[in-house]
Design a protein around this motif. Structure first.
Motif, mmCIF file in Angstrom:
data_model
loop_
_atom_site.group_PDB
_atom_site.id
_atom_site.type_symbol
_atom_site.label_atom_id
_atom_site.label_comp_id
_atom_site.label_asym_id
_atom_site.label_seq_id
_atom_site.Cartn_x
_atom_site.Cartn_y
_atom_site.Cartn_z
ATOM 1 N N VAL A 175 0.864 -1.185 0.000
ATOM 2 C CA VAL A 175 0.000 0.000 0.000
ATOM 3 C C VAL A 175 0.902 1.237 0.000
ATOM 4 N N LEU A 176 0.313 2.379 -0.283
ATOM 5 C CA LEU A 176 1.045 3.639 -0.196
ATOM 6 C C LEU A 176 1.223 3.965 1.275
ATOM 7 N N LEU A 177 2.476 4.026 1.731
ATOM 8 C CA LEU A 177 2.758 4.169 3.158
ATOM 9 C C LEU A 177 2.924 5.613 3.619
ATOM 10 N N GLY A 178 3.754 6.387 2.939
ATOM 11 C CA GLY A 178 4.009 7.722 3.448
ATOM 12 C C GLY A 178 4.823 8.592 2.522
ATOM 13 N N MET A 179 4.925 9.867 2.924
ATOM 14 C CA MET A 179 5.721 10.864 2.210
ATOM 15 C C MET A 179 6.293 11.836 3.227
ATOM 16 N N ALA A 180 7.424 12.429 2.849
ATOM 17 C CA ALA A 180 8.050 13.457 3.690
ATOM 18 C C ALA A 180 8.989 14.277 2.823
ATOM 19 N N VAL A 181 9.214 15.515 3.213
ATOM 20 C CA VAL A 181 10.149 16.379 2.492
ATOM 21 C C VAL A 181 11.546 15.786 2.617
#
Length: 192
Positions: free
Chosen positions: A124-130
């Motif tokens: 699944v799509l877990l996360g994002m961060a700069v």
């Protein structure tokens, strides 16, 4: 002893003998309790919101990441058959004056061209961060992988947003050691 007393004693003894040989029926019924197989409901990952700032193109931008469950997308099953909801992630980039520069919702299918078969099927799509500003691009780290919180299986990605709002997604195959960047990012750009 008179005959009535003898008859009474005889009947009493016969009754006692019969009662000793009688098997009493129990009204207690012992049966195993049926085990109900509980159907596990699909698991939802916790939603989250995160905001960070980054200096990009000489100005300070605010980057907002909002992960939420995607009820509308197909569910993902792990190898044991347990089901998980997939996620959507909204990425917003806000200018210093508070106006919105970029606003896009990402889903796992946007990464499909770079996913291996296992992650495409079970992830699944877990996360994002700069990540950082890189010239004309703002780099956002992203990951697609196993939805089980105890798992560390995932594939890393870099989302590059240009100063014009164009988006490119690529597998992150970099290995940073100290200040050394042996990144191959940019070789496999996928436009969105």
């Amino acid at each position: 002893m008179n005959s009535i007393a003898k008859t009474f004693v005889t009947l009493l003894c016969a009754g006692m003998l019969c009662s000793c040989h009688e098997k009493k029926e129990s009204t207690v019924i012992i049966a195993p309790k049926p085990v109900e197989e509980t159907q596990q409901s699909p698991t939802r990952m916790s939603p989250y919101e995160h905001s960070d700032t980054v200096t990009w193109l000489g100005r300070v931008y605010r980057v907002e990441v909002n992960r939420f469950v995607a009820d509308s997308l197909p569910m993902v099953s792990d190898e044991q058959g347990h089901q998980y909801f997939d996620n959507l992630i909204r990425l917003k980039i806000i200018r210093p004056d508070g106006s919105e520069f970029f606003n896009k919702v990402f889903k796992k299918s946007m990464f499909n061209d770079s996913l291996d078969d296992h992650t495409r099927k079970y992830g699944v799509l877990l996360g994002m961060a700069v990540d950082r500003a890189d010239g004309d691009y703002l780099r956002i780290a992203a990951s697609v992988g196993a939805p089980d919180v105890l798992s560390d299986e995932y594939m890393p990605f870099v989302i590059r947003v240009s100063g014009h709002g164009d988006v490119k997604i690529q597998r992150d195959t970099k290995l940073e050691i100290g200040n050394e960047d042996t990144s191959t990012a940019g070789e496999e750009d996928e436009g969105v």
